[in-house]
Design an enzyme around this catalytic site. Sequence first.
Site, PDB file in Angstrom:
ATOM      1  N   LYS A  92       0.843  -1.210   0.000  1.00  0.00           N
ATOM      2  CA  LYS A  92       0.000   0.000   0.000  1.00  0.00           C
ATOM      3  C   LYS A  92       0.876   1.257   0.000  1.00  0.00           C
ATOM      4  O   LYS A  92       0.637   2.176  -0.778  1.00  0.00           O
ATOM      5  CB  LYS A  92      -0.924   0.012   1.228  1.00  0.00           C
ATOM      6  N   ASP A 137      -1.555   5.897   6.883  1.00  0.00           N
ATOM      7  CA  ASP A 137      -1.625   4.456   7.145  1.00  0.00           C
ATOM      8  C   ASP A 137      -2.551   4.203   8.334  1.00  0.00           C
ATOM      9  O   ASP A 137      -2.740   5.098   9.160  1.00  0.00           O
ATOM     10  CB  ASP A 137      -0.203   3.937   7.440  1.00  0.00           C
ATOM     11  N   THR A 186      -6.003  -2.132   7.100  1.00  0.00           N
ATOM     12  CA  THR A 186      -6.159  -3.589   7.063  1.00  0.00           C
ATOM     13  C   THR A 186      -7.596  -3.946   7.453  1.00  0.00           C
ATOM     14  O   THR A 186      -7.992  -5.091   7.368  1.00  0.00           O
ATOM     15  CB  THR A 186      -5.201  -4.246   8.075  1.00  0.00           C
TER      16      THR A 186
END
Length: 357
Positions: A92, A137, A186
Amino acid sequence: MAIKRSSQENKTPRKRTSPTSDQQNQEERLLSSEITVQETQSSEDGIRPQKLADYIGQKELKKILNIAIAAAKVRQEPLDHLLLYGPPGLGKTTMSLILASEMGVNCKITAAPALERPRDITGLLIALKPGDILFIDEIHRLNRMAEELLYPAMEDCRLDITIGKGQSAKIRSIPLPPFTLVGATTKVGSLTSPLRDRFGLIQRLRFYEIDELTLIVKRTAAILMVTITETGAEEIARRSRGTPRIANRLLKRVRDYAQVEKSDTINQTLAAEALDIFNVDARGLDWTDRLVLSTVIEQFNGGPVGLEAIAAATGEDAKTIEEVYEPYLLQIGYLNRTHRGRVVTQAAYEHLGKIKL
Ligand code: ADE
């Protein structure tokens, strides 16, 4: 249901020895798909592909991004906000850096836990230049204040700052340059819908196929100037849990082993020998994966069993089992999730040399 050991295991009875904590930590680091500080800073940088054309795998995603890049360039606009989701280690961050390089803009990288105070995110937003990419993130971990600052920024290129408190509080709007937010997670299901709805593109990254990982290992070996055979690269790929970050990490450990063994080429035998020493088995499972599977088999008749019960019986954290170990075990079909709990499959019994009766 009783569990009988397979004939293979009867011939070479293996005692299940607990690894020392050092040994276990070492294995965990080797097979963890989480990025390490060292990888973030330096060692991954020379290895990461810089252009979409050099990025191996994720064909669907590349196709969609190629279209988005070409269209944005023609319109001379920044890319639409993009949400990338999927297990860790699948690229990613790399993809976000590639998008910046393809668009000729900067990429600012941060993670939600670092954006605790409103000034953390306002500081980042104010410093953006037109077209820049802001990569966040673990975006599912943003706090409410940070998330609410992002809404007008994403939608209207506007930063709404509250000045003062209580009844005399005023909102001041600061214009921002157009920018692209790339969010990575995730756990896409943990994002609030207002945040999720503000992304124009929502894309999943998949585990990599063995042939794709083989290419990645060969590419990294060439960058590191390591000689590796096709089957040597394939052996590492097979043990990399579908994850490039793990493949590259295993390659480096095999390179160390080759150096100590004074071998100038990594072939299949050498790769297998090295990875056996590191306790990474033929399918890339480590001690904890095998513990989870054998616990479900031996203590719960193969399941169905709940996650909490597995955690209690193995002494592992339930969240770690769910987020780190399960995704790959589900992917390779060693574990199934049913509404009644986790079930170990026939393939897992065979892999562990156990027979289901
Ligand atoms: N290194 C890590 N991930 C990669 C990928 N997807 N393609 C090429 N090299 C990589």
